[in-house]
Scaffold this motif. Structure first.
Motif, PDB file in Angstrom:
ATOM      1  N   ARG A  18       0.822  -1.210   0.000  1.00 45.85           N
ATOM      2  CA  ARG A  18       0.000   0.000   0.000  1.00 45.85           C
ATOM      3  C   ARG A  18       0.857   1.261   0.000  1.00 45.85           C
ATOM      4  O   ARG A  18       0.510   2.254  -0.643  1.00 45.85           O
ATOM      5  CB  ARG A  18      -0.973  -0.034   1.177  1.00 45.85           C
ATOM      6  N   ILE A  22       0.727   4.183  -2.829  1.00 47.57           N
ATOM      7  CA  ILE A  22       0.676   5.611  -2.521  1.00 47.57           C
ATOM      8  C   ILE A  22       1.771   6.344  -3.274  1.00 47.57           C
ATOM      9  O   ILE A  22       1.542   7.395  -3.866  1.00 47.57           O
ATOM     10  CB  ILE A  22       0.790   5.851  -0.999  1.00 47.57           C
ATOM     11  N   LEU A  54      -6.922   1.512   1.072  1.00 52.67           N
ATOM     12  CA  LEU A  54      -6.476   2.909   0.972  1.00 52.67           C
ATOM     13  C   LEU A  54      -7.677   3.842   0.791  1.00 52.67           C
ATOM     14  O   LEU A  54      -7.724   4.934   1.357  1.00 52.67           O
ATOM     15  CB  LEU A  54      -5.487   3.070  -0.181  1.00 52.67           C
TER      16      LEU A  54
END
Length: 108
Positions: A18, A22, A54
């Motif tokens: 994750r 990002i 997210l």
């Protein structure tokens, strides 16, 4: 945690995949799912699950363009993390200064 977020931002950024998502989204204005999936050694479903986490933390927004889903970063929730880190940066800086002073006093 903000009322419009379903998931804690710290939980969302805890996973390396994750965090990489990002980073990828921070480097571009918007990316379709297939381009994001191509960056990982996992399938579309696994990448989608990470993006959902997210999204639940408010870090990602998505929109449909025809049959394609495009994702973009919403960095606002990261301010919470930045503020938390800034507090501890100040904490450690002050402690290191105190330690340095003590060491200097011992040398004298």
């Amino acid at each position: 945690m903000s009322e419009n977020r379903l998931r804690d931002v710290y939980e969302a950024i805890a996973d390396p995949t994750r965090r990489r998502l990002i980073r990828l989204l921070a480097e571009s204005e918007e990316m379709p799912l297939h381009e994001l999936t191509a960056q990982f050694p996992m399938g579309r479903t696994a990448v989608s699950k990470h993006l959902t986490i997210l999204k639940e933390a408010g870090l990602v927004h998505d929109r449909k363009v025809g049959r394609e889903t495009r994702f973009r970063l919403n960095p606002s929730p990261l301010r919470e993390v930045q503020d938390w880190v800034a507090f501890y940066r100040k904490f450690w800086t002050m402690n290191m200064l105190r330690l340095n002073q003590l060491l200097e006093e011992e040398e004298e």
